[in-house]
Design a protein around this motif. Sequence first.
Motif, PDB file in Angstrom:
ATOM      1  N   GLY A  20      -4.789  35.132  18.785  1.00  0.00           N
ATOM      2  CA  GLY A  20      -5.719  36.368  19.755  1.00  0.00           C
ATOM      3  C   GLY A  20      -5.132  36.378  20.948  1.00  0.00           C
ATOM      4  N   LEU A  21      -4.725  35.405  21.455  1.00  0.00           N
ATOM      5  CA  LEU A  21      -3.909  35.644  22.960  1.00  0.00           C
ATOM      6  C   LEU A  21      -2.597  36.135  22.831  1.00  0.00           C
ATOM      7  CD1 LEU A  21      -4.935  32.103  24.201  1.00  0.00           C
ATOM      8  CD2 LEU A  21      -6.054  34.131  25.248  1.00  0.00           C
ATOM      9  N   LEU A  22      -1.834  35.906  21.719  1.00  0.00           N
ATOM     10  CA  LEU A  22      -0.422  36.179  21.638  1.00  0.00           C
ATOM     11  C   LEU A  22      -0.251  37.972  21.032  1.00  0.00           C
ATOM     12  CD1 LEU A  22       1.516  33.181  20.404  1.00  0.00           C
ATOM     13  CD2 LEU A  22       1.213  33.953  22.548  1.00  0.00           C
ATOM     14  N   ARG A  23      -1.351  38.290  20.424  1.00  0.00           N
ATOM     15  CA  ARG A  23      -1.288  39.467  19.828  1.00  0.00           C
ATOM     16  C   ARG A  23      -0.712  40.860  21.065  1.00  0.00           C
ATOM     17  NH1 ARG A  23      -1.805  41.652  15.440  1.00  0.00           N
ATOM     18  NH2 ARG A  23      -2.531  39.722  14.308  1.00  0.00           N
ATOM     19  N   PRO A  24      -1.503  40.821  22.147  1.00  0.00           N
ATOM     20  CA  PRO A  24      -1.072  41.931  22.952  1.00  0.00           C
ATOM     21  C   PRO A  24       0.231  41.479  23.463  1.00  0.00           C
ATOM     22  CG  PRO A  24      -3.346  40.933  23.493  1.00  0.00           C
ATOM     23  CD  PRO A  24      -2.767  39.832  22.368  1.00  0.00           C
ATOM     24  N   LEU A  25       0.933  40.299  23.797  1.00  0.00           N
ATOM     25  CA  LEU A  25       2.174  40.108  24.417  1.00  0.00           C
ATOM     26  C   LEU A  25       3.181  40.708  22.916  1.00  0.00           C
ATOM     27  CD1 LEU A  25       2.017  36.517  26.023  1.00  0.00           C
ATOM     28  CD2 LEU A  25       1.944  38.847  26.839  1.00  0.00           C
ATOM     29  N   ALA A  26       2.841  40.382  21.978  1.00  0.00           N
ATOM     30  CA  ALA A  26       3.638  40.716  20.747  1.00  0.00           C
ATOM     31  C   ALA A  26       3.934  42.248  20.563  1.00  0.00           C
ATOM     32  CB  ALA A  26       3.418  39.965  19.594  1.00  0.00           C
ATOM     33  N   GLU A  27       2.752  42.726  20.884  1.00  0.00           N
ATOM     34  CA  GLU A  27       2.640  44.479  20.730  1.00  0.00           C
ATOM     35  C   GLU A  27       3.510  45.066  22.016  1.00  0.00           C
ATOM     36  OE1 GLU A  27      -1.495  45.140  20.574  1.00  0.00           O
ATOM     37  OE2 GLU A  27      -1.703  44.642  18.556  1.00  0.00           O
ATOM     38  N   ALA A  28       3.516  44.112  23.223  1.00  0.00           N
ATOM     39  CA  ALA A  28       4.260  44.557  24.488  1.00  0.00           C
ATOM     40  C   ALA A  28       5.929  44.231  24.184  1.00  0.00           C
ATOM     41  CB  ALA A  28       3.451  43.965  25.604  1.00  0.00           C
ATOM     42  N   GLY A  29       6.039  43.388  23.187  1.00  0.00           N
ATOM     43  CA  GLY A  29       7.620  43.215  22.918  1.00  0.00           C
ATOM     44  C   GLY A  29       8.089  42.081  23.389  1.00  0.00           C
ATOM     45  N   VAL A  30       7.218  41.186  24.003  1.00  0.00           N
ATOM     46  CA  VAL A  30       7.416  39.970  24.281  1.00  0.00           C
ATOM     47  C   VAL A  30       7.863  39.067  23.119  1.00  0.00           C
ATOM     48  CG1 VAL A  30       6.795  37.449  25.328  1.00  0.00           C
ATOM     49  CG2 VAL A  30       5.984  39.623  26.517  1.00  0.00           C
ATOM     50  N   PRO A  31       9.245  38.278  23.225  1.00  0.00           N
ATOM     51  CA  PRO A  31       9.638  37.383  22.154  1.00  0.00           C
ATOM     52  C   PRO A  31       8.815  36.417  21.929  1.00  0.00           C
ATOM     53  CG  PRO A  31      11.301  38.340  23.511  1.00  0.00           C
ATOM     54  CD  PRO A  31      10.060  38.557  24.217  1.00  0.00           C
ATOM     55  N   ILE A  32       8.455  36.074  20.571  1.00  0.00           N
ATOM     56  CA  ILE A  32       7.546  35.152  20.343  1.00  0.00           C
ATOM     57  C   ILE A  32       8.320  34.129  19.291  1.00  0.00           C
ATOM     58  CG2 ILE A  32       5.587  34.241  19.426  1.00  0.00           C
ATOM     59  CD1 ILE A  32       4.124  36.647  20.410  1.00  0.00           C
ATOM     60  N   VAL A  33       8.481  32.855  19.590  1.00  0.00           N
ATOM     61  CA  VAL A  33       9.164  32.030  18.614  1.00  0.00           C
ATOM     62  C   VAL A  33       8.045  30.953  18.205  1.00  0.00           C
ATOM     63  CG1 VAL A  33      10.812  30.110  18.158  1.00  0.00           C
ATOM     64  CG2 VAL A  33      11.474  32.138  19.890  1.00  0.00           C
ATOM     65  N   VAL A  34       7.765  30.720  16.658  1.00  0.00           N
ATOM     66  CA  VAL A  34       6.745  30.180  16.101  1.00  0.00           C
ATOM     67  C   VAL A  34       7.401  28.899  15.352  1.00  0.00           C
ATOM     68  CG1 VAL A  34       4.790  30.181  14.392  1.00  0.00           C
ATOM     69  CG2 VAL A  34       4.943  32.097  16.092  1.00  0.00           C
ATOM     70  N   ASP A  35       7.326  27.487  15.857  1.00  0.00           N
ATOM     71  CA  ASP A  35       7.600  26.594  15.004  1.00  0.00           C
ATOM     72  C   ASP A  35       6.277  26.056  14.233  1.00  0.00           C
ATOM     73  OD1 ASP A  35       8.764  24.273  14.203  1.00  0.00           O
ATOM     74  OD2 ASP A  35       8.775  23.225  16.005  1.00  0.00           O
ATOM     75  N   PRO A  36       6.352  26.131  13.078  1.00  0.00           N
ATOM     76  CA  PRO A  36       5.106  25.846  12.364  1.00  0.00           C
ATOM     77  C   PRO A  36       5.036  24.280  12.070  1.00  0.00           C
ATOM     78  CG  PRO A  36       6.765  26.708  10.517  1.00  0.00           C
ATOM     79  CD  PRO A  36       7.319  26.872  12.202  1.00  0.00           C
ATOM     80  N   VAL A  37       4.631  23.555  13.184  1.00  0.00           N
ATOM     81  CA  VAL A  37       4.773  22.049  12.967  1.00  0.00           C
ATOM     82  C   VAL A  37       3.528  21.617  12.174  1.00  0.00           C
ATOM     83  CG1 VAL A  37       4.444  20.117  14.363  1.00  0.00           C
ATOM     84  CG2 VAL A  37       5.453  21.956  15.364  1.00  0.00           C
ATOM     85  N   ALA A  38       4.398  20.973  11.072  1.00  0.00           N
ATOM     86  CA  ALA A  38       3.311  20.358   9.893  1.00  0.00           C
ATOM     87  C   ALA A  38       3.088  18.697  10.194  1.00  0.00           C
ATOM     88  CB  ALA A  38       3.762  20.618   8.535  1.00  0.00           C
ATOM     89  N   VAL A  39       4.283  18.239  10.356  1.00  0.00           N
ATOM     90  CA  VAL A  39       4.439  16.699  10.384  1.00  0.00           C
ATOM     91  C   VAL A  39       5.135  16.344  11.357  1.00  0.00           C
ATOM     92  CG1 VAL A  39       3.814  16.233   7.813  1.00  0.00           C
ATOM     93  CG2 VAL A  39       6.292  16.366   8.578  1.00  0.00           C
ATOM     94  N   SER A  40       4.984  15.169  12.002  1.00  0.00           N
ATOM     95  CA  SER A  40       6.025  14.401  13.041  1.00  0.00           C
ATOM     96  C   SER A  40       7.317  13.832  12.369  1.00  0.00           C
ATOM     97  CB  SER A  40       5.198  13.357  13.626  1.00  0.00           C
ATOM     98  OG  SER A  40       5.176  12.215  12.862  1.00  0.00           O
ATOM     99  N   LYS A  41       8.387  13.403  13.138  1.00  0.00           N
ATOM    100  CA  LYS A  41       9.430  12.916  12.729  1.00  0.00           C
ATOM    101  C   LYS A  41       9.261  11.813  11.744  1.00  0.00           C
ATOM    102  CE  LYS A  41      13.144  13.911  13.697  1.00  0.00           C
ATOM    103  NZ  LYS A  41      13.875  14.799  13.120  1.00  0.00           N
ATOM    104  N   HIS A  42       7.959  11.164  12.135  1.00  0.00           N
ATOM    105  CA  HIS A  42       7.532   9.764  11.338  1.00  0.00           C
ATOM    106  C   HIS A  42       6.683   9.968  10.114  1.00  0.00           C
ATOM    107  CE1 HIS A  42       8.201   9.113  15.674  1.00  0.00           C
ATOM    108  NE2 HIS A  42       9.064   8.138  15.281  1.00  0.00           N
ATOM    109  N   GLY A  43       6.405  11.353   9.942  1.00  0.00           N
ATOM    110  CA  GLY A  43       5.600  11.685   8.754  1.00  0.00           C
ATOM    111  C   GLY A  43       4.357  11.824   8.828  1.00  0.00           C
ATOM    112  N   ASP A  44       3.851  11.678  10.181  1.00  0.00           N
ATOM    113  CA  ASP A  44       2.221  11.992  10.412  1.00  0.00           C
ATOM    114  C   ASP A  44       1.998  13.297  10.580  1.00  0.00           C
ATOM    115  OD1 ASP A  44       1.797   9.000  11.238  1.00  0.00           O
ATOM    116  OD2 ASP A  44       3.388   9.533  12.522  1.00  0.00           O
TER     117      ASP A  44
END
Length: 269
Positions: free
Chosen positions: A96-120
């Motif tokens: 919800g916070l990012l939608r206005p920025l995206a609509e204004a053309g601000v680049p957004i990089v999404v890293d869909p973090v699911a697990v840590s390097k150790h598998g947590d």
Amino acid sequence: MSARTAPPRVLTIAGSDSGGGAGIQADLKTMLALGTHGMSVLTAITAQNSVGVQGVWDLPSEAVVAQFRAVVDDIGVDAVKTGMLSSPALVETVAGLLRPLAEAGVPIVVDPVAVSKHGDALLAPEAVETVRTRLIPLATVLTPNLDEAAALTGQKYAEEADLRPAAEAVHALGPAWVLVKGGHLPGDAVDLLYDGHTEHRFRAPRLDNRHTHGTGCTLASAIAAGLASGQDPVAAVGAAKTYVTEALARGFALGAGIGPVDHAWPLRP
């Protein structure tokens, strides 16, 4: 004496890594090394070190909103990177916070973090659908590894030939560009960038160094720094790949487990 012009402004919205190798800490180090001004919205606190994650505590949504508004309303942003968003409520809040920025053309990089390097696990299973439907469509560049691509699409990917099918399936979820990372595959480290029409492959030799903690956070932050500096997605990903490869080559032992990459290598003599 007049004040100098501020460097490009990059905001990271992610969790804290108390060991300093990943998360907010890795993001800010990367942004500094690449000549940008890093800012942060903390979403969670983790107790972790070189051997694993011992605890995770989400911040309340109102704390996330307050941090975001404090930064964006006063300082402004030239690019945003998101990392650990462990619950559906946090994903909904950040989207919800990012939608206005995206609509204004601000680049957004999404890293869909699911697990840590150790598998947590760092992403609740019930949050995957919220990431898929609310956050991913806002992304200028989405950066899943093959395991994360599988979690997002329900498919299985296990070899380099799967990079293009994975990219096509993930791109259908709505990001402008998707970078599918093949760093866990044998052989060279190959990543595939795809915009729905054209693919770009970025290849680097596999390095014999086990100290790789924070690579995903670092790569996404480096891409955001490039976009904030005016690079197009292909150039930003290429520069980020080079930065991370060199940081990996210089990864160092820290503690009893997996050490971090060297974020500061461009600043050293």
